[in-house]
Design a protein around this motif. Structure first.
Motif, short mmCIF file in Angstrom:
data_model
loop_
_atom_site.label_atom_id
_atom_site.label_comp_id
_atom_site.label_asym_id
_atom_site.label_seq_id
_atom_site.Cartn_x
_atom_site.Cartn_y
_atom_site.Cartn_z
N TYR A 100 3.87 42.88 75.63
CA TYR A 100 5.11 42.23 75.19
C TYR A 100 6.17 42.43 76.27
CZ TYR A 100 5.75 47.04 73.42
OH TYR A 100 5.82 48.41 73.30
N PRO A 101 7.26 41.68 76.24
CA PRO A 101 8.24 41.71 77.35
C PRO A 101 8.86 43.08 77.58
CG PRO A 101 8.59 39.79 75.96
CD PRO A 101 7.59 40.65 75.25
N GLU A 102 9.11 43.38 78.85
CA GLU A 102 9.75 44.65 79.20
C GLU A 102 11.25 44.62 78.93
OE1 GLU A 102 8.84 45.78 83.21
OE2 GLU A 102 6.74 45.18 83.02
N GLU A 103 11.87 43.46 79.03
CA GLU A 103 13.31 43.37 78.80
C GLU A 103 13.62 43.60 77.32
OE1 GLU A 103 17.00 40.19 79.39
OE2 GLU A 103 14.99 39.72 80.12
N ASP A 128 14.74 40.91 68.83
CA ASP A 128 13.57 40.47 68.05
C ASP A 128 12.30 41.19 68.49
OD1 ASP A 128 15.00 38.67 66.47
OD2 ASP A 128 14.80 37.07 67.95
N VAL A 129 12.15 41.41 69.78
CA VAL A 129 10.92 42.01 70.30
C VAL A 129 10.85 43.50 70.01
CG1 VAL A 129 9.62 42.54 72.40
CG2 VAL A 129 10.63 40.28 72.10
N TYR A 130 11.97 44.20 70.13
CA TYR A 130 11.95 45.66 70.05
C TYR A 130 12.39 46.24 68.71
CZ TYR A 130 10.63 46.28 74.88
OH TYR A 130 9.92 46.28 76.06
N PHE A 131 13.11 45.48 67.92
CA PHE A 131 13.64 46.04 66.67
C PHE A 131 13.22 45.27 65.42
CE2 PHE A 131 16.54 47.23 70.08
CZ PHE A 131 16.64 48.61 69.89
N LEU A 132 13.07 43.97 65.52
CA LEU A 132 12.80 43.16 64.34
C LEU A 132 11.40 42.57 64.31
CD1 LEU A 132 16.20 41.23 64.17
CD2 LEU A 132 15.56 43.32 62.93
N HIS A 133 10.54 42.96 65.22
CA HIS A 133 9.22 42.33 65.34
C HIS A 133 8.37 42.50 64.10
CE1 HIS A 133 7.09 46.20 66.17
NE2 HIS A 133 8.28 46.53 66.63
N GLY A 179 7.66 55.62 63.47
CA GLY A 179 6.96 54.40 63.10
C GLY A 179 5.87 54.16 64.14
N GLU A 180 4.64 54.04 63.69
CA GLU A 180 3.52 53.97 64.64
C GLU A 180 3.59 52.75 65.55
OE1 GLU A 180 0.11 54.09 62.17
OE2 GLU A 180 0.55 52.20 61.13
N GLY A 181 4.41 51.76 65.18
CA GLY A 181 4.58 50.58 66.01
C GLY A 181 5.92 50.51 66.71
N ASP A 182 6.62 51.64 66.83
CA ASP A 182 7.94 51.64 67.47
C ASP A 182 7.79 51.24 68.94
OD1 ASP A 182 10.49 52.07 68.42
OD2 ASP A 182 10.74 54.00 67.41
N GLY A 219 5.15 50.90 60.60
CA GLY A 219 6.42 50.26 60.95
C GLY A 219 6.82 50.49 62.38
N GLY A 220 7.91 49.83 62.77
CA GLY A 220 8.45 49.95 64.09
C GLY A 220 9.69 50.82 64.10
N HIS A 221 10.64 50.51 64.99
CA HIS A 221 11.83 51.34 65.11
C HIS A 221 12.67 51.29 63.84
CE1 HIS A 221 14.52 53.75 67.51
NE2 HIS A 221 15.54 53.00 67.14
N LEU A 222 12.64 50.18 63.14
CA LEU A 222 13.39 50.05 61.88
C LEU A 222 12.43 50.09 60.69
CD1 LEU A 222 15.97 47.31 62.95
CD2 LEU A 222 16.24 49.80 62.95
#
Length: 224
Positions: A122-125, A129-134, A175-178, A203-206
């Motif tokens: 996934y994008p480095e920038e 949406d990519v890093y918090f809401l994916h 979150g294992e997908g953070d 989950g991710g970061h959120l």
């Protein structure tokens, strides 16, 4: 009855906990999600801690839960009042006297994030949406409009003024997908700075927004 003091990350929106609060209450506990004025240049970490302390005034059995940058508020709260346990969720874990602005380089956060992005394809920038809401339902994410706010520089520049972490159970959970704070980074920081192993939840970061039931179950398990 346990009181869960739920501390948000950068921006300070208590809304991030709104799917977890009713689940903890349904289990017979009190959940207090504290709103912090992340966009107020006159308030920083000491003022954030004071707000959390005031929000749980008079409670005896308090579990402090800090998400992301909330990890910098948690030890200041624990220095001001007794707590039963601490939970750090996808959290920045400070050393005494460290600033949140210094933390990134000190733990190698940026390098860990880029390495994980390349491995995950996934994008480095950094993108919301990519890093918090994916992994957050779009309807849930949309309901946050008007709640989120920017975090001004003061909180990043103020030293986290505490002497040591409290002598109570401290749990680090990711979150294992953070994607923002990858699991390998969080595991290393938890071991080096807290001497604890890292637990995982879906989950991710959120994760509080994307997997509230699983996170609530984890928090209830901490009390048990």
């Amino acid at each position: 009855m346990t009181t869960y003091a739920l501390v948000p990350g950068a921006g300070g929106a208590a809304w991030v906990w709104h799917r977890v609060v009713p689940l903890l209450e349904q289990a017979g506990h009190e959940a207090v999600a504290v709103d912090l004025p992340g966009d107020d240049p006159d308030e920083g970490l000491p003022e954030y801690a004071a707000r959390v302390v005031a929000a749980v005034d008079g409670r005896d059995d308090v579990v402090l839960v800090g998400q992301s940058m909330g990890g910098f508020t948690v030890p200041l709260v624990a220095a001001r009042r007794p707590v039963a346990a601490v939970v750090l969720l996808n959290a920045m874990v400070p050393l005494p006297g460290e600033t949140a602005g210094e933390w990134w380089d000190a733990v190698g956060s940026e390098a860990a994030r880029v390495t994980a992005a390349r491995a995950g394809g996934y994008p480095e920038e950094v993108d919301l949406d990519v890093y918090f809401l994916h992994d957050v339902d779009p309807e849930v994410a949309a309901s946050g409009e008007g709640h989120q706010r920017p975090e001004v520089d003061r909180a990043f520049e103020t030293p986290c003024d505490f002497e040591r972490w409290p002598d109570v159970p401290i749990h680090a959970v990711a979150g294992e997908g953070d994607r923002f704070f990858p699991v390998d980074l969080q595991r290393r920081v938890a071991r080096e700075r807290l001497g604890v192993d890292l637990d995982l939840v879906p989950g991710g970061h959120l994760a509080a927004l994307s997997h509230p039931r699983e996170l609530a179950a984890y928090l209830l398990g901490v009390v048990r």
